[in-house]
Design a protein around this motif. Structure first.
Motif, PDB file in Angstrom:
ATOM      1  N   VAL A   1       0.814  -1.214   0.000  1.00 55.99           N
ATOM      2  CA  VAL A   1       0.000   0.000   0.000  1.00 55.99           C
ATOM      3  C   VAL A   1       0.851   1.268   0.000  1.00 55.99           C
ATOM      4  O   VAL A   1       0.332   2.361  -0.260  1.00 55.99           O
ATOM      5  CB  VAL A   1      -0.950   0.017   1.217  1.00 55.99           C
ATOM      6  CG1 VAL A   1      -1.891  -1.176   1.165  1.00 55.99           C
ATOM      7  CG2 VAL A   1      -0.174   0.032   2.533  1.00 55.99           C
ATOM      8  N   LEU A   2       2.127   1.138   0.260  1.00 59.87           N
ATOM      9  CA  LEU A   2       3.007   2.309   0.296  1.00 59.87           C
ATOM     10  C   LEU A   2       3.453   2.684  -1.114  1.00 59.87           C
ATOM     11  O   LEU A   2       3.461   1.844  -2.021  1.00 59.87           O
ATOM     12  CB  LEU A   2       4.218   2.032   1.182  1.00 59.87           C
ATOM     13  CG  LEU A   2       3.917   1.858   2.673  1.00 59.87           C
ATOM     14  CD1 LEU A   2       5.177   1.482   3.436  1.00 59.87           C
ATOM     15  CD2 LEU A   2       3.302   3.144   3.247  1.00 59.87           C
ATOM     16  N   PRO A   3       3.851   3.938  -1.328  1.00 59.05           N
ATOM     17  CA  PRO A   3       4.318   4.369  -2.656  1.00 59.05           C
ATOM     18  C   PRO A   3       5.504   3.536  -3.130  1.00 59.05           C
ATOM     19  O   PRO A   3       6.391   3.179  -2.334  1.00 59.05           O
ATOM     20  CB  PRO A   3       4.721   5.831  -2.430  1.00 59.05           C
ATOM     21  CG  PRO A   3       3.932   6.259  -1.235  1.00 59.05           C
ATOM     22  CD  PRO A   3       3.819   5.053  -0.359  1.00 59.05           C
ATOM     23  N   MET A   4       5.535   3.235  -4.416  1.00 56.12           N
ATOM     24  CA  MET A   4       6.559   2.359  -4.952  1.00 56.12           C
ATOM     25  C   MET A   4       7.959   2.940  -4.772  1.00 56.12           C
ATOM     26  O   MET A   4       8.912   2.202  -4.477  1.00 56.12           O
ATOM     27  CB  MET A   4       6.289   2.092  -6.431  1.00 56.12           C
ATOM     28  CG  MET A   4       7.152   0.998  -7.027  1.00 56.12           C
ATOM     29  SD  MET A   4       6.880  -0.620  -6.228  1.00 56.12           S
ATOM     30  CE  MET A   4       5.248  -1.024  -6.876  1.00 56.12           C
ATOM     31  N   LYS A   5       8.109   4.241  -4.926  1.00 56.92           N
ATOM     32  CA  LYS A   5       9.430   4.842  -4.766  1.00 56.92           C
ATOM     33  C   LYS A   5       9.937   4.663  -3.346  1.00 56.92           C
ATOM     34  O   LYS A   5      11.135   4.417  -3.126  1.00 56.92           O
ATOM     35  CB  LYS A   5       9.390   6.328  -5.130  1.00 56.92           C
ATOM     36  CG  LYS A   5      10.762   6.980  -5.155  1.00 56.92           C
ATOM     37  CD  LYS A   5      10.707   8.398  -5.691  1.00 56.92           C
ATOM     38  CE  LYS A   5      12.102   9.007  -5.757  1.00 56.92           C
ATOM     39  NZ  LYS A   5      12.060  10.393  -6.302  1.00 56.92           N
ATOM     40  N   LEU A   6       9.046   4.778  -2.360  1.00 65.69           N
ATOM     41  CA  LEU A   6       9.440   4.567  -0.968  1.00 65.69           C
ATOM     42  C   LEU A   6       9.867   3.120  -0.752  1.00 65.69           C
ATOM     43  O   LEU A   6      10.858   2.846  -0.051  1.00 65.69           O
ATOM     44  CB  LEU A   6       8.278   4.929  -0.041  1.00 65.69           C
ATOM     45  CG  LEU A   6       8.505   4.716   1.462  1.00 65.69           C
ATOM     46  CD1 LEU A   6       9.658   5.563   1.958  1.00 65.69           C
ATOM     47  CD2 LEU A   6       7.230   5.035   2.244  1.00 65.69           C
ATOM     48  N   ARG A   7       9.148   2.197  -1.343  1.00 64.29           N
ATOM     49  CA  ARG A   7       9.472   0.778  -1.178  1.00 64.29           C
ATOM     50  C   ARG A   7      10.813   0.431  -1.817  1.00 64.29           C
ATOM     51  O   ARG A   7      11.615  -0.320  -1.240  1.00 64.29           O
ATOM     52  CB  ARG A   7       8.365  -0.090  -1.770  1.00 64.29           C
ATOM     53  CG  ARG A   7       7.017   0.067  -1.067  1.00 64.29           C
ATOM     54  CD  ARG A   7       5.953  -0.744  -1.770  1.00 64.29           C
ATOM     55  NE  ARG A   7       6.216  -2.179  -1.666  1.00 64.29           N
ATOM     56  CZ  ARG A   7       5.661  -3.101  -2.448  1.00 64.29           C
ATOM     57  NH1 ARG A   7       4.834  -2.721  -3.415  1.00 64.29           N
ATOM     58  NH2 ARG A   7       5.940  -4.378  -2.270  1.00 64.29           N
TER      59      ARG A   7
END
Length: 313
Positions: free
Chosen positions: A290-296
């Motif tokens: 559920v978190l933004p892909m860039k953060l992941r």
């Protein structure tokens, strides 16, 4: 092709391979459990004349797959062979074995889960080889966006970090090479084999390219192969943790690579007291859909840098 004195290795050669008098290019495909059948069929549509396909089953974890591939090769008009080892040799030794057994003057390394980037994939490499002026070329690769949400992280990471055109990769140089789509002269592989000191996953291809570039001309070209084999976040976390040992070996062998982004990130983290305690946070972020892909992807890179920092200490 050398004689196989190793009793742990056996070979199946189809009728076309046994009848072939001249092979100029060998397409070499190592695999361990993955099914290269789709790649073989795609290559059959492009191979002509003096091209051979050589598969290598590293440890034969799936005997039924091995038997099915033998039947597939028997149906081909293209010269094709299947080498099977009853012991697992690993990525470096397996590729070296393929190079030793190949009959072509030029070798193309592909991964089992790949497919040609277009209908002229082999033709492009044959034209490049005929033109000459280089000793090894990396063609790059592209990645389909997966239908499974669990695989999206790997696709995003690959697209952001690895999918670059030849112009950009030529600026980076040998460290942008990947063993998954290389065209290389056979005599280069004899002079500079993959270092078998790299075990498990990672960086044996970068090490090879850096070593080869000292004696030979390496270039980047735009002839991509589509790469499958996307993995889950859990698998990536495990792979990047284990790969830290190989990264340490790479830097030990090539101190001039200390300026690579991964090495700089690891040194930065190593200066932060208790940074290892943050791995649980980075792992949780990496796994969260559920978190933004860039953060992941950033969290995954920090996870990798953290383990690398420990390996370098």
């Amino acid at each position: 092709m050398t004689m196989m004195a190793d009793t742990s290795l056996r070979e199946y050669a189809n009728a076309a391979s046994q009848a072939a008098e001249r092979i100029s290019m060998s397409v070499l495909v190592p695999f361990y459990g993955d099914n290269p059948g789709g790649l073989v069929r795609a290559l059959e549509d492009q191979a002509a004349g003096d091209v051979e396909i050589v598969l290598y089953d590293d440890g034969e974890p799936d005997r039924e797959l091995n038997a099915a591939l033998s039947l597939l090769l028997a149906s081909l008009e293209t010269p094709a062979r299947l080498l099977t080892s009853t012991r697992n040799r690993g990525r470096s030794e397996g590729r070296n074995l393929l190079a030793e057994q190949a009959r072509g003057d030029w070798l193309v390394f592909l991964d089992a889960d790949m497919r040609p980037g277009g209908p002229a994939f082999l033709q492009t490499y044959r034209a490049l080889a005929a033109r000459g002026g280089f000793d090894a070329a990396y063609g790059g690769h592209a990645t389909d966006w997966p239908s499974e949400r669990e695989l999206e992280l790997h696709a995003a990471l690959t697209r952001s970090c690895e999918e670059h055109g030849a112009e950009e990769r030529n600026v980076t140089g040998p460290t942008a090479f990947c063993s998954s789509n290389i065209l290389v002269r056979a005599d280069v592989m004899k002079a500079v084999p993959f270092d078998t000191g790299f075990t498990g996953w990672g960086f044996e291809d970068v090490d090879w390219a850096v070593m080869a570039a000292r004696e030979f001309t390496l270039v980047h070209v735009d002839n991509p192969a589509w790469h499958g084999g996307l993995q889950s976040p859990a698998a990536l976390l495990a792979k990047f943790r284990a790969g830290a040992v190989n990264y340490r070996r790479l830097l030990d062998r090539h101190p001039e690579l200390a300026g690579l982004p991964g090495a700089r990130a690891a040194r930065t983290l190593a200066r932060i007291p208790g940074q290892a305690a943050l791995r649980g946070v980075w792992s949780t972020i990496t796994r969260s859909p559920v978190l933004p892909m860039k953060l992941r992807t950033t969290a995954l890179k920090l996870w990798r840098a953290s383990w690398t920092a420990e390996a370098l200490s």
